[in-house]
Design a protein around this motif. Structure first.
Motif, short mmCIF file in Angstrom:
data_model
loop_
_atom_site.label_atom_id
_atom_site.label_comp_id
_atom_site.label_asym_id
_atom_site.label_seq_id
_atom_site.Cartn_x
_atom_site.Cartn_y
_atom_site.Cartn_z
N GLU A 44 25.79 23.69 16.09
CA GLU A 44 27.28 23.83 16.81
C GLU A 44 27.61 25.03 15.45
N GLN A 45 27.21 24.65 13.82
CA GLN A 45 27.78 25.63 13.08
C GLN A 45 26.95 26.68 12.70
N HIS A 46 26.07 27.10 13.71
CA HIS A 46 25.38 28.67 14.09
C HIS A 46 25.03 28.55 12.89
N PRO A 47 23.69 27.60 12.44
CA PRO A 47 22.57 28.20 11.44
C PRO A 47 21.89 29.15 11.22
N GLU A 48 21.59 29.72 10.23
CA GLU A 48 20.62 30.64 10.85
C GLU A 48 18.74 30.16 10.67
N ALA A 49 18.87 29.10 10.53
CA ALA A 49 17.95 28.89 10.13
C ALA A 49 17.72 26.78 11.26
N VAL A 50 16.66 26.13 11.72
CA VAL A 50 16.77 24.46 11.90
C VAL A 50 15.25 23.99 11.41
N ILE A 51 15.03 23.57 9.91
CA ILE A 51 14.15 23.07 9.59
C ILE A 51 13.85 21.65 9.72
N LEU A 52 12.57 21.63 10.51
CA LEU A 52 11.75 20.28 11.21
C LEU A 52 10.58 20.17 10.48
N VAL A 53 10.73 18.17 9.51
CA VAL A 53 10.11 18.62 8.51
C VAL A 53 9.44 17.12 8.60
N GLY A 54 8.39 17.00 8.41
CA GLY A 54 7.24 16.30 8.79
C GLY A 54 6.43 15.30 9.96
N ASN A 55 5.86 14.08 9.66
CA ASN A 55 4.88 13.51 9.89
C ASN A 55 5.20 13.61 11.66
N VAL A 56 4.42 13.73 12.80
CA VAL A 56 5.57 13.77 13.92
C VAL A 56 3.72 13.28 15.26
N ASN A 57 4.09 12.30 15.39
CA ASN A 57 2.57 12.60 16.67
C ASN A 57 2.90 13.53 17.74
N ALA A 58 1.91 14.16 17.17
CA ALA A 58 1.76 15.36 18.26
C ALA A 58 1.53 16.11 19.39
N SER A 67 8.81 23.95 21.62
CA SER A 67 8.77 25.12 22.51
C SER A 67 10.38 24.94 22.84
N ARG A 68 10.80 24.17 23.50
CA ARG A 68 12.07 24.42 24.12
C ARG A 68 13.39 24.37 22.94
N TYR A 69 13.54 23.86 21.73
CA TYR A 69 14.23 23.51 20.44
C TYR A 69 14.00 25.58 19.86
N ALA A 70 12.67 25.92 20.13
CA ALA A 70 11.98 27.74 19.16
C ALA A 70 12.87 28.23 20.01
N HIS A 71 13.20 28.44 21.88
CA HIS A 71 13.24 28.96 22.45
C HIS A 71 14.99 28.95 22.56
N ALA A 72 15.79 28.07 22.58
CA ALA A 72 16.98 27.83 22.31
C ALA A 72 17.41 28.17 21.39
N VAL A 130 20.16 32.26 20.13
CA VAL A 130 21.79 32.74 19.86
C VAL A 130 21.10 33.00 18.48
N GLY A 131 20.05 33.42 18.24
CA GLY A 131 19.96 34.04 17.15
C GLY A 131 19.37 33.31 16.10
N SER A 132 19.61 32.33 16.19
CA SER A 132 18.99 31.44 15.19
C SER A 132 16.98 30.99 15.19
N ARG A 133 16.28 30.35 14.37
CA ARG A 133 15.48 30.31 14.58
C ARG A 133 14.40 28.48 14.55
N LEU A 134 13.73 28.28 14.94
CA LEU A 134 12.87 26.95 13.66
C LEU A 134 11.62 27.36 13.39
N VAL A 135 11.74 26.34 12.25
CA VAL A 135 11.39 26.44 11.28
C VAL A 135 9.90 25.02 11.53
N LEU A 136 9.00 24.87 11.34
CA LEU A 136 8.49 23.87 11.69
C LEU A 136 7.76 23.84 10.40
N CYS A 137 8.00 22.72 9.17
CA CYS A 137 7.51 22.25 7.61
C CYS A 137 6.52 21.23 7.75
#
Lengths: 355, 355
Positions: B126-140, B149-154, B158-165
């Protein structure tokens, strides 16, 4: 492969709340209630709706705008820094309590900078949080008090509220919830413990005149000396900030200046204690054989370095901040003010003084 | 006493951008440029404007709405928890780099819960960030990959981007910036260091099949055993998560089961190592005299417990995530992917095996 719903509608059109409701097999009102965070909802229903939202890539803010004012409920917290264990644990407490109350929590950092703090408050206010919690040590000058007072009024005017957590109250004119902890009482207990063990020459590490947290802790140190009838020697008070490398620097330069003129040290937090401990060990001094050491916080690495310290309820500070803010949101009236206690945790870093 | 400007206008009317400009003695365009975060602006001008904003209690979002689309630029980061030193330091790196680039940074936590992560992504969007960074350990698992993949496309839509860190890439179809660090290489170096010191029976503390970070580290451990021709004994791999109390639990139950059948332990992070160390000491075993110990992270309390460990550039992970995201925002093209290195830090917790 990626987005089912979005691919179906060409990847552009926004999903509607009706589509979410249909897919989840519930009413539009139920979707609205769940997305706006006005619980309770049965976990199974909630999970159905959230799955439908996800599958349809439904953006909550479009819903919120359509329904005017029913934005997702949230709590905002601003800390100086997240790498300080104290701030991190308070933020964790805010996060935990917010989640239990069905709120999202956003965390901002100020770096201790007033301009960035202002920018963060304004930025976070765009999300209409029910409360903005400001945490921690500040230089409580007149400019600060005026700024906090403006925040308090500005937030109150939009139906939110300011919470000062680990900061002193502003006075009767500023509508801020206040959650303090007993810095002076904790420091009194720590210093008294050293005095009871026979120590009279006790370094205070981390003085910073004008700043609320070190000022409150050094007051406890001085009060304890007075209560035990031990003369106050200002040359035992060492200036520095609350980082580990500062503790190292303070103790190292003290030891470099000549043979120790103290038998114990009270570090204003555990980070300072850890740094001071390293400087003592490097100088060939043992703890507590040669120097007794006590900290403040009972956070990592206190247990790992066997540090006697003062426990304060970090996460509980955060949780109480959320609870009191929501209580005030429900009930109105004068904003609540509370003080949480602190107590001594005895480990192995203090020994009786052998003369 | 409290609000000058608001009192003047009855505490209700919103201050306009024109009033801010007049008070600061600059043009409306300058105020707009500074508030929207499209730098550069001379520090003196910026500070004048910010002071006027503060004095007039000007709410940035009203400005933003009036000017449509010129919201304050920001970066969002979501971590599992802020009390983990690793996540806190990555978030600090994001915060620092964002500030240097004139962006605000908002931090959210997920508690490792997919539903809360989704809610946070939507909320932050809602704040229109230029990037949303998701960090760390997950059950892949597959569900995770589909969600990312849905986050990345969504976000891309809207002109933002997903970063997997610190998370593995999604594959060519998902437009995500990826910043990894070398978990397997670091674990290989740590295990090799123990093997070079003559240890062959090396516990691995912190196995968790399916989770990206422990999986990558245990792979390095197994690779090193194979490279040194030491047989792999699965009974030396102990299941647990990345917390200090888990390290304590794992080592304690191992020691309770019988005399140690190992001479060294590789803890999957420093927190586990600290807990394991406490269990060893309580059992009367010395480090490194009886058992050699090595960790992973080089974060507090590694230095305090004299722990040999693997350094990884936590803050740099966060900074690089911001840098690459903004670079991608400027230049477009395929999202960048990089891997940062790790290296061994030798302290005093490993000794040669004496037979």
């Amino acid at each position: 492969m990626a987005r089912k719903a979005s691919d179906n509608n060409g990847g552009k059109r926004q999903t509607t709340i009706r589509e979410v409701a249909e897919r989840a097999g519930v009413s539009v009102a139920t979707v609205s209630r769940i997305l706006s965070g006005t619980y309770p909802a049965a976990p199974a229903t909630r999970s159905k709706v959230m799955r439908a939202v996800e599958e349809l890539d439904y953006v909550a803010n479009h819903h919120a705008r359509a329904l005017q004012g029913t934005t997702r409920k949230s709590i905002a917290i601003i800390v100086n820094s997240v790498i300080s264990p104290h701030y991190a644990h308070v933020a964790q407490g805010v996060q935990t309590q917010a989640a239990e109350d069905g709120r999202l929590c956003q965390i901002g950092t100020s770096g201790g900078d007033a301009e960035r703090e202002l920018a963060m408050v304004q930025f976070m206010r765009e999300q209409h949080p029910e409360a903005v919690i400001l945490v921690g040590n500040v230089n409580a000058d007149d400019e600060y008090k005026a700024r906090m007072s403006r925040y308090a009024h500005a937030l109150a005017s939009v139906g939110s509220r300011l919470v000062l957590c680990g900061r002193p109250p502003l006075g009767p004119d500023a509508p801020a919830v206040v959650v303090e902890y007993d810095n002076t009482g904790g420091a009194f207990a720590a210093t008294s413990h050293l005095l009871s063990n026979g120590h009279k020459r006790i370094l205070f590490l981390g003085r910073r005149p004008g700043y609320t947290t070190p000022d409150a802790r050094i007051a406890g140190y001085r009060n304890a000396l007075a209560a035990h009838g031990v003369p106050h020697d200002p040359s035992l008070e060492v200036d520095g900030t609350f980082e580990r490398y500062e503790g190292y620097r303070m103790m190292r330069s003290r030891l470099a200046a000549g043979p120790p003129d103290f038998t114990a040290a009270f570090a204003a937090n555990d980070q300072i204690a850890a740094g001071a401990r390293q400087a003592l060990v490097e100088h060939g001094l043992s703890i507590p054989g040669d120097v007794s050491l006590i900290g403040f916080d009972d956070l990592p690495p206190a247990a790992d370095i066997d540090l006697t310290t003062v426990y304060q309820p970090h996460e509980e500070l955060g949780r109480t901040s959320v609870r009191l803010a929501l209580e005030h949101a429900r009930n109105g009236g004068p904003p609540p003010h509370t003080t949480l206690g602190a107590h001594l945790v005895i480990r192995g870093s203090v020994a009786p003084l052998v003369k």
